[in-house]
Design an enzyme around this catalytic site. Sequence first.
Site, PDB file in Angstrom:
ATOM      1  N   HIS A 308       0.854  -1.191   0.000  1.00 45.11           N
ATOM      2  CA  HIS A 308       0.000   0.000   0.000  1.00 45.11           C
ATOM      3  C   HIS A 308       0.890   1.241   0.000  1.00 45.11           C
ATOM      4  O   HIS A 308       1.950   1.249   0.620  1.00 45.11           O
ATOM      5  CB  HIS A 308      -0.896   0.025   1.250  1.00 45.11           C
ATOM      6  CG  HIS A 308      -2.064   0.926   1.105  1.00 45.11           C
ATOM      7  ND1 HIS A 308      -2.008   2.275   1.342  1.00 45.11           N
ATOM      8  CD2 HIS A 308      -3.328   0.673   0.704  1.00 45.11           C
ATOM      9  CE1 HIS A 308      -3.190   2.807   1.113  1.00 45.11           C
ATOM     10  NE2 HIS A 308      -4.005   1.877   0.727  1.00 45.11           N
ATOM     11  N   ASP A 366      -7.878  -5.513  -0.012  1.00 46.25           N
ATOM     12  CA  ASP A 366      -8.313  -6.414  -1.092  1.00 46.25           C
ATOM     13  C   ASP A 366      -7.903  -7.857  -0.879  1.00 46.25           C
ATOM     14  O   ASP A 366      -8.233  -8.709  -1.705  1.00 46.25           O
ATOM     15  CB  ASP A 366      -7.740  -5.902  -2.428  1.00 46.25           C
ATOM     16  CG  ASP A 366      -8.347  -4.559  -2.789  1.00 46.25           C
ATOM     17  OD1 ASP A 366      -7.598  -3.601  -2.998  1.00 46.25           O
ATOM     18  OD2 ASP A 366      -9.599  -4.481  -2.799  1.00 46.25           O
TER      19      ASP A 366
HETATM   20  C1  SDX Z   1      -6.305  -0.189  -2.904  1.00 45.11           C
HETATM   21  O1  SDX Z   1      -4.571   4.396  -2.136  1.00 45.11           O
HETATM   22  C2  SDX Z   1      -5.475   3.748  -1.473  1.00 45.11           C
HETATM   23  O2  SDX Z   1      -5.837   4.082  -0.376  1.00 45.11           O
HETATM   24  C3  SDX Z   1      -6.049   2.537  -2.199  1.00 45.11           C
HETATM   25  C4  SDX Z   1      -7.047   1.685  -1.402  1.00 45.11           C
HETATM   26  C5  SDX Z   1      -8.332   2.435  -1.120  1.00 45.11           C
HETATM   27  O3  SDX Z   1      -9.031   2.050  -0.158  1.00 45.11           O
HETATM   28  O4  SDX Z   1      -8.684   3.343  -1.935  1.00 45.11           O
HETATM   29  O5  SDX Z   1      -6.454   1.278  -0.172  1.00 45.11           O
HETATM   30  C6  SDX Z   1      -7.448   0.434  -2.189  1.00 45.11           C
HETATM   31  O6  SDX Z   1      -6.088   0.137  -4.045  1.00 45.11           O
HETATM   32  C7  SDX Z   1      -5.391  -1.121  -2.157  1.00 45.11           C
HETATM   33  C8  SDX Z   1      -4.181  -1.605  -3.013  1.00 45.11           C
HETATM   34  C9  SDX Z   1      -4.663  -2.729  -3.937  1.00 45.11           C
HETATM   35  N1  SDX Z   1      -3.610  -3.068  -4.901  1.00 45.11           N
HETATM   36  C10 SDX Z   1      -2.944  -4.250  -4.819  1.00 45.11           C
HETATM   37  O7  SDX Z   1      -3.082  -5.060  -3.899  1.00 45.11           O
HETATM   38  C11 SDX Z   1      -2.010  -4.509  -5.994  1.00 45.11           C
HETATM   39  C12 SDX Z   1      -0.651  -5.024  -5.470  1.00 45.11           C
HETATM   40  N2  SDX Z   1      -0.002  -3.905  -4.760  1.00 45.11           N
HETATM   41  C13 SDX Z   1       0.902  -3.072  -5.491  1.00 45.11           C
HETATM   42  O8  SDX Z   1       0.772  -2.982  -6.849  1.00 45.11           O
HETATM   43  C14 SDX Z   1       1.386  -1.850  -4.727  1.00 45.11           C
HETATM   44  O9  SDX Z   1       1.698  -2.254  -3.458  1.00 45.11           O
HETATM   45  C15 SDX Z   1       0.458  -0.633  -4.649  1.00 45.11           C
HETATM   46  C16 SDX Z   1       0.009  -0.206  -5.997  1.00 45.11           C
HETATM   47  C17 SDX Z   1      -0.714  -0.934  -3.791  1.00 45.11           C
HETATM   48  C18 SDX Z   1       1.274   0.504  -4.017  1.00 45.11           C
HETATM   49  O10 SDX Z   1       2.284   0.827  -4.893  1.00 45.11           O
HETATM   50  P1  SDX Z   1       3.366   1.976  -4.566  1.00 45.11           P
HETATM   51  O11 SDX Z   1       3.035   2.688  -3.319  1.00 45.11           O
HETATM   52  O12 SDX Z   1       3.554   2.787  -5.787  1.00 45.11           O
HETATM   53  O13 SDX Z   1       4.625   1.148  -4.217  1.00 45.11           O
HETATM   54  P2  SDX Z   1       5.685   0.668  -5.285  1.00 45.11           P
HETATM   55  O14 SDX Z   1       4.977   0.092  -6.466  1.00 45.11           O
HETATM   56  O15 SDX Z   1       6.663   1.777  -5.493  1.00 45.11           O
HETATM   57  O16 SDX Z   1       6.384  -0.541  -4.498  1.00 45.11           O
HETATM   58  C19 SDX Z   1       7.449  -0.288  -3.594  1.00 45.11           C
HETATM   59  C20 SDX Z   1       8.315  -1.536  -3.693  1.00 45.11           C
HETATM   60  C21 SDX Z   1       8.656  -1.892  -5.143  1.00 45.11           C
HETATM   61  O17 SDX Z   1       9.904  -2.582  -5.115  1.00 45.11           O
HETATM   62  P3  SDX Z   1      11.251  -1.716  -5.565  1.00 45.11           P
HETATM   63  O18 SDX Z   1      10.943  -1.168  -6.944  1.00 45.11           O
HETATM   64  O19 SDX Z   1      11.399  -0.635  -4.523  1.00 45.11           O
HETATM   65  O20 SDX Z   1      12.345  -2.754  -5.546  1.00 45.11           O
HETATM   66  O21 SDX Z   1       7.577  -2.660  -3.176  1.00 45.11           O
HETATM   67  C22 SDX Z   1       7.363  -3.612  -4.215  1.00 45.11           C
HETATM   68  C23 SDX Z   1       7.605  -2.900  -5.540  1.00 45.11           C
HETATM   69  O22 SDX Z   1       8.087  -3.823  -6.515  1.00 45.11           O
HETATM   70  N3  SDX Z   1       5.980  -4.043  -4.115  1.00 45.11           N
HETATM   71  C24 SDX Z   1       5.569  -5.300  -4.241  1.00 45.11           C
HETATM   72  C25 SDX Z   1       4.179  -5.243  -4.052  1.00 45.11           C
HETATM   73  N4  SDX Z   1       3.802  -3.989  -3.822  1.00 45.11           N
HETATM   74  C26 SDX Z   1       4.923  -3.241  -3.869  1.00 45.11           C
HETATM   75  N5  SDX Z   1       6.240  -6.451  -4.501  1.00 45.11           N
HETATM   76  C27 SDX Z   1       5.477  -7.572  -4.561  1.00 45.11           C
HETATM   77  N6  SDX Z   1       4.127  -7.614  -4.374  1.00 45.11           N
HETATM   78  C28 SDX Z   1       3.452  -6.467  -4.131  1.00 45.11           C
HETATM   79  N7  SDX Z   1       2.147  -6.499  -3.952  1.00 45.11           N
END
Ligand code: SDX
Length: 431
Positions: A308, A366
Amino acid sequence: MTDNNKIATLTVNGETYELPMYSPTAGPDVIDIRKLYAQAGVFTYDPGFTSTAACDSTITFIDGDKGELLHRGYPIDQLAGKSHYLEVCYLLLYGELPTVDELEDFESRVTHHTMVHEQMMNFFRGFRRDAHPMAIITGVIGAMSAFYHDSLDINDEWQREVASIRMIAKMPTIVAMAFKYTVGQPFVYPRNDLDYASNFLRMCFSVPCEEYEVNPILARAMDRIFTLHADHEQNASTSTVRLASSSGANPFACIAAGVACLWGPAHGGANQACLEMLREIGTVDRIPEFIARAKDRDDPFRLMGFGHRVYKNTDPRATVLKQSADEVLELLGVEDNELLQVAKELEKVALNDPYFIEKKLFPNVDFYSGIILEAMGFPTSMFTPIFALSRTVGWISQWKEMIADPQLKIGRPRQLYHGETNRNYTDIETR
Ligand code: SDX
């Protein structure tokens, strides 16, 4: 927002600028950069808005480090345990918990706006039966502005109020109609003698050939899911609604924009993607393979339902949903739900893995919601529409707050441009 006389000093190209700072009632201080470009001739650069407060608000606050979510100051676990969705809607819309009379009046206004214009049924018939329900509701909600002309004027407080009640009241009806259309069953009209969640379940699952009795346990679980998804600060879809509204577009068009944004698998579409991922993992012994893929920078795979932007601790909504999943499945007599076992083991393995610990990746809202929704009888394609239904009150509350703000300006970000500079057109013969 208090002007605490704090100043940020910024030196750009040898010139020093003083920028005002403000302290919120909760959360980090902010630096007001609104005059920066006029004074220093530079932009700030923050794609994804990781360090940007796009507005000020009094509705919802998240403390990502503590894993705390407050709606008008009330913790989400207390609201999920002691309140119910329409009371939370009142709280989000008007800022205070209602008295008995205020709640009765609000619930009556919502109940008596649950029907949609009969002509709207024709919209559904234009879609293929295998259309994703999100495609349908995005279209139908946008079309509401073609029907409800007496609640389009955003400068009229009464019309804003009517549009708010209509959106909250009609979303369950529209979402249920989208479900019925995709399963080839007749639409079911709302009933005024049912509560909000029971009405939705009946519109989804009743058929003309027999009486439908709402299971009160399912209705309570459904209402809790609505409450847990109601609002969440300036997430992507809420920011979309705010940006669309800043141009003065009508509320139905703005909510349709929010629905479209929510659909993405990185946002509200994650509940469907998460259940599909759990199904692909299938059994506990395949978890290490998927954990390895999630950690592999060359593999685009991510653990859906994990991570998140704001929570760097457990998402409190996931905690409540995890408890609810156990209760609902047990009450439904769904023994040894394989998906729930995989989800619990996946959570345990991930939370003990250095990669997830270092990146502070926890289950989000989720991760468990889909398991409950599937046990309740919904197909995965209905998970995000239910999220959209729940979040409508959040979008509307944030929309009302923004429209009422005397400082309202159209949102118009700038850019870091590194494309071609000015050059002359060349005739095709010379290229
Ligand atoms: C919702 O914003 C809100 O409040 C949203 C929400 C709401 O109520 O409105 O809470 C609802 O959308 C919840 C999130 C649902 N999405 C997912 O579950 C999809 C999987 N999660 C990711 O795609 C990600 O964690 C996000 C999109 C939720 C957040 O992305 P960020 O904040 O942009 O973080 P990032 O992509 O920069 O990740 C930081 C690091 C990265 O690694 P590095 O590039 O630093 O090496 O963490 C890793 C990412 O690769 N990472 C993950 C991961 N999420 C982040 N690695 C593996 N699995 C994951 N799920």
